[in-house]
Design an enzyme around this catalytic site. Structure first.
Site, mmCIF file in Angstrom:
data_model
loop_
_atom_site.group_PDB
_atom_site.id
_atom_site.type_symbol
_atom_site.label_atom_id
_atom_site.label_comp_id
_atom_site.label_asym_id
_atom_site.label_seq_id
_atom_site.Cartn_x
_atom_site.Cartn_y
_atom_site.Cartn_z
ATOM 1 N N HIS A 1 26.207 4.311 -6.195
ATOM 2 C CA HIS A 1 25.967 3.257 -5.504
ATOM 3 C C HIS A 1 26.978 3.195 -4.274
ATOM 4 O O HIS A 1 28.070 3.248 -4.395
ATOM 5 C CB HIS A 1 26.338 1.941 -6.357
ATOM 6 C CG HIS A 1 25.214 1.883 -7.546
ATOM 7 N ND1 HIS A 1 25.256 1.076 -8.643
ATOM 8 C CD2 HIS A 1 23.935 2.532 -7.530
ATOM 9 C CE1 HIS A 1 24.319 1.069 -9.506
ATOM 10 N NE2 HIS A 1 23.210 1.848 -8.669
ATOM 11 N N THR B 1 0.799 -1.093 0.160
ATOM 12 C CA THR B 1 -0.064 0.061 -0.005
ATOM 13 C C THR B 1 0.946 1.471 -0.004
ATOM 14 O O THR B 1 0.356 2.325 -0.038
ATOM 15 C CB THR B 1 -0.957 -0.019 1.094
ATOM 16 O OG1 THR B 1 -0.360 -0.200 2.118
ATOM 17 C CG2 THR B 1 -2.332 -1.059 1.251
ATOM 18 N N GLY B 2 2.157 1.216 -0.023
ATOM 19 C CA GLY B 2 2.833 2.141 -0.055
ATOM 20 C C GLY B 2 3.042 2.944 -1.535
ATOM 21 O O GLY B 2 2.564 2.450 -2.399
ATOM 22 N N GLU C 1 30.317 -3.364 -12.581
ATOM 23 C CA GLU C 1 30.871 -1.590 -12.363
ATOM 24 C C GLU C 1 32.166 -1.596 -11.436
ATOM 25 O O GLU C 1 32.379 -2.775 -10.789
ATOM 26 C CB GLU C 1 29.779 -0.851 -11.518
ATOM 27 C CG GLU C 1 28.929 -1.235 -10.465
ATOM 28 C CD GLU C 1 27.921 -0.684 -10.140
ATOM 29 O OE1 GLU C 1 27.214 -0.145 -11.010
ATOM 30 O OE2 GLU C 1 27.706 -0.196 -8.952
#
Lengths: 382, 289
Positions: free
Chosen positions: B248, B17-18, B210
């Site tokens: 990141h 429900t977020g 990466e």
């Protein structure tokens, strides 16, 4: 987040680790008074910057009188070490050193756990030790449910000292260092050097703590240690707007959604013979306001000759980005050419918005990057 | 065929429900994923979009609907507990999308999940998709197409870029997995490569790495010694400066290790075809199919 040595020393001292007293000074006169207060014959004046290699850069000096401490602090304050300006020095009593060791705790990706590392070859860059004499580094992976167990700490300490009195002191320090690491939400906590004095005491002479940015929300006391004065102002502004911005030296300003794509875009700029001016990730759900701030930050860099947008709409809606670009050009003068690539969610709406103000959008990443590089070089206008 | 997610996937959405959870639950339903349950404490008994029952706990959701996969969209500070809860409920595959999960939380959550015999993907990842069958996470369905290429990546939008180029060139995918950009993640490159090697439908694999860490180097070693299928690789961050976290949490060059050059060299030594830019994926994969 990096914190200063003096802040890291306080964290370790609070954890019960023996740390010699030290006083922070922001002016040369304060450094003089610091030495007077310490009341010792010799002090070390140490530059407080978020960079290694301070000694080699001339940021760490021995003073044998308060007048000399003042003079040396005057030299160190204001100097630049790895592009960072020194605004504070730490004044500490000079310690007699019998031996120097390295101890540290770091999150290890491979074992997905904290690892405690020790080396009898302390005082120098641990990565140098790891590269040249890896056999001099000893590790213990820690199960976070139990922490660093006493026998594990003892076994590591025996790698550093033969004398059992020193071993016990070092083992105690290791356990406290591990707890300080966990309590601070750190990704790295190290003491280099850990020093044994001729009198047989084991003390922490230097301290470095790097805090996991993701811990700051639930640790306001640690978050308060951030020193924005030593950070790039544009990077601070970006963080306030939930953008990730890192200034680089080139002339192609980059505005991208997603860290991986942002890096790949910078790489592609280089591939086509250009140099990226920055890393900028506007994040997942980018509302138009974020784009406005991003453009403001990029245009504030005088080196930027062309601005490149590379947006792959997923969660990010292309029309939000287009609206942000249009809003920004109305709010302030964007006096550099903008090259826009966008594709994905709500791409058509975005193109319509941009065309409404006479701007164009490309759909191919390579074409956009190549054009941005040419424009930055003074070639064809966008 | 596919890896990790298929027609038998029965999905429970934690945080349905977020804001993010509800948006992506709708997207996953629209894609045809069997979203059988949602969880939001305090909203048990309600229904999402008139179709998906909401429960207070994951255990209840599993018991009542037979959910075998969970996807987590809760705020970062609750993410570790959501992972523990899914593991306790006996969910076999847990996909954590949440970004910003403290690394020390993951040092506890990972061994817990592993101890229950479950698989965790993420955190801070876009999830995974088996085109035409099911998507779990946030990868846009319209850029994917069914086909013979397996994709595994540490990134989000860069994955979309590469997948989009593949799809436009008529190269569909078995499964695309985003494993996440954090220092500690549940499923590694090697886990995905192992699964792709065993999946009869996968004929080539694209691996997108990466800067930071040594996961790509370890994966290269695995490709050299254990894989028979062709692998094409990319490393983002060739222009990244050392010591700076590039968005990141895991994308950071520390000292001389974790650089793009080091990783690309490891790829080359392992016989992995190295892409110099995302667009290279198409010719390199075509040559190897």
């Amino acid at each position: 987040m990096n914190i200063h040595e003096y802040q890291a020393r306080e964290l370790l001292a609070k954890a019960g680790i023996p740390v010699p007293p030290g006083i922070v000074a922001a002016t040369a006169a304060e450094a003089r008074r610091a030495m007077e207060r310490l009341g010792v014959p010799k002090v070390v004046v140490k530059a407080q910057v978020h960079a290694g290699g301070r000694g080699k850069a001339g940021g760490v000096k021995l003073a044998e009188s308060p007048a000399q401490a003042e003079q040396l602090a005057g030299q160190i304050l204001g100097m630049t070490i790895k592009a960072l300006t020194v605004t504070r020095v730490l004044v500490v009593p000079a310690t007699d050193i019998a031996s120097e060791a390295y101890v540290g705790v770091v999150v290890d990706r491979a074992s997905r756990a904290p690892v405690v590392m020790v080396s009898p070859a302390g005082g120098i860059d641990i990565e140098e030790v790891a590269a040249r004499t890896p056999e001099k580094i000893f590790r213990q992976t820690v199960d976070t449910r139990y922490g660093l167990l006493p026998h594990q700490a003892m076994a590591l300490a025996f790698r550093l000292y033969d004398d059992v009195a020193k071993v016990r002191q070092a083992a105690d320090i290791l356990q406290k260092l591990y707890r300080a690491f966990v309590d601070a939400g750190a990704s790295l906590a190290e003491i280099n050097p850990l020093v044994a004095t001729p009198a047989g005491a084991v003390v922490a002479l230097d301290a470095k703590v790097v805090v996991d940015d993701n811990e700051l929300e639930r640790r306001p006391d640690i978050a308060a240690l951030r020193d924005v004065a030593v950070e790039n102002p544009a990077e601070v502004e970006a963080r306030g707007a939930s953008l990730t911005y890192i200034k680089l030296d080139g002339n192609v300003g980059c505005c991208v959604n997603g860290a991986g794509l942002a890096m790949a875009t910078m790489d592609l700029v280089k591939y086509y013979g250009g140099e990226p001016a920055n890393f900028l990730d506007i994040g997942g759900s980018s509302n138009p306001d974020k784009v406005v701030t991003a453009l403001k930050i990029i245009t504030a860099d005088p080196k930027v000759k062309a601005i490149l947008f590379n947006i792959f709409g997923g969660i990010t809606r292309c029309d939000d980005v287009a609206n942000g670009i249009v809003t920004a050009t109305r709010k302030f003068a964007v006096d550099r050419p903008i090259i826009i690539r966008l594709t994905g969610t709500n791409e058509r709406e975005a193109v319509r918005i941009l065309e409404g103000v006479g701007m164009r959008a490309l759909t191919d990443m390579d074409a956009a990057v190549e054009q941005a590089v040419q424009v930055a070089k003074g070639g064809a206008a966008a | 065929m596919s890896i990790f997610v298929n027609q038998d996937t029965r999905l429970v959405v934690q945080g349905i429900t977020g804001r993010d959870g509800s948006f992506h639950a709708r997207q996953m339903l629209a894609y045809g994923t069997k979203v059988v349950a949602g969880v939001t404490p305090g909203k048990g008994g309600q229904t999402f979009e008139g179709a998906v029952p909401i429960f207070n706990t994951v255990a209840e959701a599993v018991e009542r609907t037979g959910a075998n996969t969970s996807v987590i969209y809760v705020p970062a500070r609750f993410a570790a507990d959501a992972i523990f809860e899914a593991a306790d409920a006996g969910v076999a595959l847990i996909v954590c999308i949440s970004e910003g999960v403290p690394v020390l939380d993951m040092t506890r959550a990972y061994p817990y999940v592993a101890g229950k015999g479950a698989r965790l993907i993420g955190p801070n990842c876009p999830g995974l998709i088996t085109p035409g069958v099911a998507k779990v996470g946030i990868i846009p369905g319209q850029i994917c197409a069914p086909g013979p290429v397996g994709v595994v990546s540490r990134s989000g939008t860069l994955t979309y870029e590469v997948v989009y180029q593949l799809t436009r060139a008529g190269l569909g995918q078995t499964t695309c997995v985003g494993i996440g950009g954090d220092p500690i993640i549940g499923t590694s490159f090697i886990d995905c490569l192992t699964a792709f090697e065993a999946d009869p439908a996968t004929r080539a694999v694209v691996m997108i790495g990466e800067i930071g860490g040594t996961d790509e180097q370890n994966a290269a070693e695995f490709v050299a010694t254990r894989m028979h299928k062709p692998v094409v690789g990319f490393i983002a961050g060739q222009t990244a400066p050392p010591g700076r976290r590039m968005g990141h949490a895991g994308a950071i060059i520390s000292g001389s290790s974790g650089t793009a050059a080091e990783k690309m060299a490891a790829f080359e030594r392992a016989g992995i075809a190295v892409m110099k830019r995302p667009a290279d994926v198409v010719p390199l994969v075509k040559q190897r199919l």
